[in-house]
Design an enzyme around this catalytic site. Sequence first.
Site, mmCIF file in Angstrom:
data_model
loop_
_atom_site.group_PDB
_atom_site.id
_atom_site.type_symbol
_atom_site.label_atom_id
_atom_site.label_comp_id
_atom_site.label_asym_id
_atom_site.label_seq_id
_atom_site.Cartn_x
_atom_site.Cartn_y
_atom_site.Cartn_z
ATOM 1 N N HIS A 108 0.202 5.044 7.072
ATOM 2 C CA HIS A 108 0.846 5.589 5.879
ATOM 3 C C HIS A 108 1.224 7.062 6.050
ATOM 4 O O HIS A 108 0.417 7.842 6.564
ATOM 5 C CB HIS A 108 -0.089 5.465 4.671
ATOM 6 C CG HIS A 108 -0.574 4.070 4.441
ATOM 7 N ND1 HIS A 108 -1.783 3.612 4.944
ATOM 8 C CD2 HIS A 108 -0.019 3.034 3.776
ATOM 9 C CE1 HIS A 108 -1.947 2.349 4.586
ATOM 10 N NE2 HIS A 108 -0.896 1.966 3.883
ATOM 11 N N ASP B 64 -2.699 8.476 7.804
ATOM 12 C CA ASP B 64 -3.575 7.638 8.620
ATOM 13 C C ASP B 64 -2.702 6.944 9.663
ATOM 14 O O ASP B 64 -1.595 7.393 9.941
ATOM 15 C CB ASP B 64 -4.385 6.662 7.747
ATOM 16 C CG ASP B 64 -3.502 5.726 6.929
ATOM 17 O OD1 ASP B 64 -2.306 5.575 7.255
ATOM 18 O OD2 ASP B 64 -4.007 5.143 5.945
ATOM 19 N N SER C 125 0.802 -1.226 0.000
ATOM 20 C CA SER C 125 0.000 0.000 0.000
ATOM 21 C C SER C 125 0.834 1.276 0.000
ATOM 22 O O SER C 125 0.310 2.352 -0.290
ATOM 23 C CB SER C 125 -0.947 0.013 1.207
ATOM 24 O OG SER C 125 -0.219 -0.116 2.418
#
Length: 392
Positions: free
Chosen positions: A370, A367, A79
Amino acid sequence: MLVTCSYKTPAIRTVHIHAENQCRAEHINASSYRGLLTSLALLFVNLLLLRAPLLPHAHGAAAGAAKSKISAVFVFGDSIVDPGNNNDRITAAKANFPPYGQDFPDGNATGRFSNGKVPGDIIASRLGVKELLPPYIGEDLELADLRTGVVFASGGSGYDPLTSILTTATSSTGQLELFHDYKERLKSLVGEEETSRVISEGIYFTVNGANDLANNYFSIIPLRRHQYDIPSYVRFIVSSAVNFTMKLNEMGAKRIGFIGIPPIGCCPSQKELGSRECEPLRNQAAQLFNSEITKEMHRLNAERTIPGSKFVYLDIYYNLLDLIQRPNYYGFNEAAEGCCGSTVLNAAIFIRNHPACPNVHDYVFWDSFHPTEKAYNIVVDKLFQQNLQDLL
């Protein structure tokens, strides 16, 4: 046209500096004069080229890109670099909804796990290839996109096959299969010779391994902890990472940048509940992985079974850790909390349409897992200042 030498004309006196400043009663014809101007122009260009390494790093990146041809940028991983390959998957690891993308062009939530661009975009832009690196899956890609590179990364992926099963992500092996599919697709459009050129002149990055530790080994599902202690598990995922890299090399990738595992123990969601301190065991495991994979990259370079191959380890661990430990130096006010929250439920699908903080530029983390686009930009700048240039 005739040019007369005279002591009263400094410019002409310079022309005759090799004549020991003695004016000779002879004329220089126009062609000789033009030849002199050409030589001076070439000298000026050479001086500029010699000065290029002294320019700031942003310009240095562009200068480095000119060292060798870069046809395309390809990215594999998780991600950190997924720009939207998970959008149509049944998985919690997706980000194609607000507040993700609030600072992306037009405020679009594209599936990137940040408030804006992610490292693949930033690297491609720094290299002068293109501004955004698109996902391979789920987009109507034009030929120009295919020829200049795409991303195969999937949020939640890892080098351990179990990791991708737990997160329902595309595994690292599955991403290689997508790369094979990409090559066949491009070949059908531009032919084998042009496809070979794009593949051989491309530059490749893999960013993986964080989920193997955070969402597998150290997760509430302790399957791997029952099988391995930390050193043996790290050896296992290092072996998987090396196999992935060698397979990618065999498929035509010559220049491979291997980005290590970040200091995951410093991610807000990985800390002890209520603590602002980094969790040491997770960071130790990440450091051990990075140390071992660095040795493996040196070994692959020494063996170099495929001529022209380069394997470069790129450090994300200490570059990101520096931001976390010295946030004010880099213009941040908060490095322990995420702009969207700090628990395991403050990331991905769990924050769909939730409001973010109003001052994202103060935060290292977007978040609970990340970093922000601002943080990514600084880390990528550091990579270019360090050894990413070795791939160019």
